[in-house]
Design an enzyme around this catalytic site. Structure first.
Site, PDB file in Angstrom:
ATOM      1  CG  ASP A   1       6.049 -11.231   1.404  1.00  0.00           C
ATOM      2  OD1 ASP A   1       6.153 -10.721   0.273  1.00  0.00           O
ATOM      3  OD2 ASP A   1       5.985 -10.550   2.443  1.00  0.00           O
TER       4      ASP A   1
ATOM      5  NE  ARG B   1      10.690 -12.527  -3.427  1.00  0.00           N
ATOM      6  CZ  ARG B   1      10.339 -11.941  -2.300  1.00  0.00           C
ATOM      7  NH1 ARG B   1       9.064 -11.845  -1.982  1.00  0.00           N
ATOM      8  NH2 ARG B   1      11.250 -11.468  -1.464  1.00  0.00           N
TER       9      ARG B   1
ATOM     10  N   GLY C   1      11.994  -2.640   1.002  1.00  0.00           N
ATOM     11  CA  GLY C   1      10.881  -1.924   0.365  1.00  0.00           C
ATOM     12  C   GLY C   1       9.931  -1.367   1.406  1.00  0.00           C
TER      13      GLY C   1
ATOM     14  CE  LYS D   1      11.237  -8.802   5.560  1.00  0.00           C
ATOM     15  NZ  LYS D   1      10.979  -7.814   4.503  1.00  0.00           N
ATOM     16  CB  SER D   2       5.161  -6.577   8.289  1.00  0.00           C
ATOM     17  OG  SER D   2       5.385  -7.084   7.003  1.00  0.00           O
TER      18      SER D   2
ATOM     19  NE  ARG E   1      10.970  -4.127  -4.372  1.00  0.00           N
ATOM     20  CZ  ARG E   1      10.592  -4.563  -3.181  1.00  0.00           C
ATOM     21  NH1 ARG E   1      11.486  -4.674  -2.212  1.00  0.00           N
ATOM     22  NH2 ARG E   1       9.342  -4.885  -2.962  1.00  0.00           N
TER      23      ARG E   1
ATOM     24  NE  ARG F   1       9.595 -12.769   1.960  1.00  0.00           N
ATOM     25  CZ  ARG F   1       9.669 -12.750   3.293  1.00  0.00           C
ATOM     26  NH1 ARG F   1       9.950 -13.850   3.960  1.00  0.00           N
ATOM     27  NH2 ARG F   1       9.461 -11.629   3.975  1.00  0.00           N
TER      28      ARG F   1
ATOM     29  CD  GLN G   1       6.147  -2.705   0.864  1.00  0.00           C
ATOM     30  OE1 GLN G   1       6.391  -2.148  -0.201  1.00  0.00           O
ATOM     31  NE2 GLN G   1       6.882  -3.702   1.330  1.00  0.00           N
TER      32      GLN G   1
ATOM     33  CB  SER H   1       0.568  -2.154  -2.110  1.00  0.00           C
ATOM     34  OG  SER H   1       1.673  -1.762  -1.325  1.00  0.00           O
TER      35      SER H   1
HETATM   36  C1  S3P Z   1       4.727  -5.662   3.339  1.00  0.00           C
HETATM   37  C2  S3P Z   1       3.802  -5.705   2.339  1.00  0.00           C
HETATM   38  C3  S3P Z   1       3.943  -6.520   1.116  1.00  0.00           C
HETATM   39  C4  S3P Z   1       4.976  -7.611   1.328  1.00  0.00           C
HETATM   40  C5  S3P Z   1       6.236  -7.095   1.959  1.00  0.00           C
HETATM   41  C6  S3P Z   1       5.931  -6.508   3.328  1.00  0.00           C
HETATM   42  C7  S3P Z   1       4.513  -4.756   4.494  1.00  0.00           C
HETATM   43  O1  S3P Z   1       4.381  -5.685   0.061  1.00  0.00           O
HETATM   44  O2  S3P Z   1       5.271  -8.229   0.102  1.00  0.00           O
HETATM   45  O3  S3P Z   1       7.192  -8.114   2.115  1.00  0.00           O
HETATM   46  O4  S3P Z   1       5.223  -4.877   5.504  1.00  0.00           O
HETATM   47  O5  S3P Z   1       3.627  -3.896   4.381  1.00  0.00           O
HETATM   48  P1  S3P Z   1       3.349  -4.834  -0.861  1.00  0.00           P
HETATM   49  O6  S3P Z   1       2.761  -3.783  -0.017  1.00  0.00           O
HETATM   50  O7  S3P Z   1       4.215  -4.281  -1.946  1.00  0.00           O
HETATM   51  O8  S3P Z   1       2.363  -5.827  -1.367  1.00  0.00           O
END
Ligand code: S3P
Length: 438
Positions: free
Chosen positions: A317, A348, A93, A21-22, A121, A394, A167, A165
Site C-alpha cells: 500500500d 497503481r 476490497g 483501516k485493516s 476488482r 493513495r 484479505q 494476500s
Molecule cells: C489488506 C490487505 C492488502 C492491502 C489492503 C488491506 C487487509 O490487500 O493492500 O489495503 O486489510 O487485509 P491484499 O490482501 O489484496 O494484498
C-alpha cells in the site's frame, strides 16, 4: 473534489496517526461474533470501515458509535439475519473480501455490491476457496455483483495461498470462525497478520507454525472469544504520507504519535531507511496485541534503492508514496514483483506513471513494477500542474505530498476517496504547515 497544493512549505510539529483501516474493519467483524459487549477506541471513522459497519448492521449486529468516537459492539445474543437489500461495501476490497468469508461462514442469504472501482476488482481469489469450503456463491465472472446462498461449510479445510494476500487469508479464517470449521492456511510469503493477532488476543484457538519457510496457520473449531475493550493502533500506511512529507520538505522535524509497528507492516520504514531516511522510533509499546510507537522524522537526503521479492507484500500500500520519495532521491530506484498494484483501487503502476509523466519525473514502466530516475532538485515546471487521482485515495495523497517539492502548485483531481482511509488528511496536514486548497 479537487485539491491544490500551496508552494514553498515545510511540515513540522506533532500529529497523531489516524486509526488503522485493516484493524478497524477486522475488529468490527470479530467483535460482532463475540459473546460479550466490547468498546473499541481509536477506530478509524473512514468511509471503508463505516461501510463495513453498515453492512454488519444490515445483518443485525447493532454496532453504534459513542459521542466520543469510540465504537460499541454489543454481545452476540442474537442470530445474524438475512437481508433483502444488497450489502454495499463502497470502495473497500478488505470490507468485501472479509465479509464474503464471514457471512458465508454464518450461512446467510445475501447479495453484495460496491462502487465502480470495487466492481472491477477480482473477487475469485476469495470466491474459489470459499466455494471449495462449500459456500454457494454466484458472481459476475468473479466480480461484483455477488450473491451467496445459505449453505453449510465443510468441517475441515486446508488451503495454500496462491497470491500473497492478507484479505484472502482473513476471509478464510473468518469463514472458519463463523462456521465453526477447522481451517489450515499455508502462507508461502508473510502478509499482514492482524486477523491472527486479534483472534489470539481474544482467546481463539489459533496456532501459527513455520514449515519449509512457510507460515502454517491453524484455527480450531471451538472458539470462545472475549474482551471488554480494544484499542486500534494508528495506520502506518497513513503515517507513510506524513513521513515522506517530512523527508522531502525542508522539515526541522515531524513527530507522528501512535503508529502501528506490526512487523508485517513496517517494510515502509525499512525501505525508507535503506534510502537514507532519518526516522527515530520512540516509546515502543504493545496495544491490544499490536506493537506501536512514536516516530520522529527529519528531512533527509535520500538515495535510490531496489525493492523486490518478499518485502513487496509488506509495502504494497505504500509503494505509491515510496515512489514519490524515490522521485526526489539521488539515483535510480527499481521496484519489481509488484503486479498486485494493478488490481488495487486503481491500476497503481499506471496511475503513478501517469502522474510522473505530467510532473516530468523520468521513469520506465514494466508489467510488475517501474524504474524511477530520481532527481534531488525541486521540480520547476513552467505552469501549475494538474494530475488525475484515478479515483484512488493513495494516488491522490501521494501526488499532493509531491507538491512539497514543486515550484508550481499541483492540483490533484477527484480527491474524495481520501475519506475512505484518511478522513482528517486535509486538517491534519494543514496543522503541520501544509494547507491544501479545495
Ligand atoms: C489488506 C490487505 C492488502 C492491502 C489492503 C488491506 C487487509 O490487500 O493492500 O489495503 O486489510 O487485509 P491484499 O490482501 O489484496 O494484498
Amino acid at each position: 473534489m479537487n485539491l491544490t497544493t500551496p508552494i514553498n512549505c515545510q511540515v513540522k510539529g506533532t500529529v497523531q496517526c489516524p486509526g488503522d483501516k485493516s484493524i478497524s474493519q477486522r475488529v468490527l467483524m470479530i467483535g460482532a461474533f463475540m459473546n460479550q459487549d466490547m468498546k473499541v477506541d481509536g477506530f478509524l471513522h473512514g468511509e471503508d470501515p463505516i461501510s463495513t459497519m453498515n453492512a454488519l448492521n444490515q445483518i443485525g449486529a447493532a454496532i453504534t458509535v459513542n459521542d466520543n468516537g469510540s465504537v460499541q459492539i454489543p454481545k452476540r445474543d442474537f442470530i445474524f439475519c438475512n437481508c433483502d437489500e444488497p450489502l454495499d461495501l463502497g470502495n473497500s476490497g478488505t470490507g468485501l473480501r472479509l465479509m464474503l468469508g464471514f457471512t458465508s461462514g454464518l450461512g446467510l442469504n445475501l447479495s453484495f455490491c460496491g462502487d465502480e472501482s470495487l466492481s472491477s476488482r477480482p473477487m475469485d481469489r476469495v470466491l474459489n476457496p470459499l466455494t471449495e469450503m462449500g459456500a454457494d456463491i454466484n458472481s459476475s465472472n468473479g466480480k461484483l455483483p455477488i450473491k451467496i446462498s445459505s449453505s453449510k461449510l465443510t468441517k475441515k479445510y486446508s488451503y495454500e495461498l496462491p497470491v500473497a494476500s492478507a484479505q484472502v487469508k482473513s476471509s478464510i479464517l473468518l469463514a472458519g470462525l463463523a462456521s465453526g470449521s477447522v481451517v489450515e492456511i499455508i502462507e508461502p510469503v508473510q502478509t499482514r497478520d492482524h486477523t491472527e493477532r486479534m483472534l489470539k488476543n481474544f482467546g481463539a484457538n489459533i496456532e501459527i507454525a513455520k514449515k519449509d519457510g512457510k507460515n502454517i496457520i491453524r484455527l480450531g473449531s471451538s472458539n470462545h472469544l472475549s474482551a471488554k475493550n480494544y484499542t486500534v493502533v494508528g495506520d502506518i500506511s497513513s503515517a507513510a504520507f506524513l513521513i515522506v512529507a517530512a523527508l522531502i520538505s525542508n522539515s526541522p522535524g515531524l513527530e507522528i504519535t501512535n503508529v502501528g509497528m506490526n512487523p508485517s507492516r513496517t517494510g515502509v520504514l525499512r525501505a525508507l531507511e535503506k534510502m537514507g531516511a532519518n526516522i527515530e522510533i520512540k516509546n515502543q509499546r504493545l496495544e491490544s496485541g499490536e506493537p506501536c510507537a512514536d516516530l520522529e522524522v527529519k528531512q533527509s537526503r535520500l538515495k535510490g534503492v531496489e525493492l523486490s521479492g518478499e518485502i513487496i507484500p509488506n509495502i504494497i500500500d505504500e509503494i505509491p508514496i515510496i515512489s514519490i520519495a524515490a522521485a526526489f532521491a539521488d539515483g535510480k530506484t527499481i521496484i519489481c514483483d509488484a503486479s498486485e498494484l494493478r488490481v488495487k483501487e486503481s491500476d497503481r503502476l499506471k496511475a503513478v506513471s501517469d502522474g510522473f509523466e505530467t510532473l516530468g519525473v523520468k521513469h520506465q514502466n514494466f508489467e510488475d513494477g517501474m524504474t524511477i530516475m530520481g532527481n534531488p532538485h525541486t521540480l520547476q515546471p513552467e505552469e501549475p500542474i494538474f494530475i488525475e487521482s484515478h479515483g484512488d485515495h493513495r494516488i491522490a495523497m501521494s501526488f499532493l505530498i509531491a507538491g512539497l517539492r514543486c515550484s508550481q502548485s499541483i492540483t490533484v483531481k477527484d480527491c474524495k476517496n481520501i475519506f475512505t482511509s484518511f478522513p482528517n488528511f486535509i486538517e491534519l496536514i494543514s496543522s503541520i504547515g501544509y494547507k491544501l486548497e479545495k
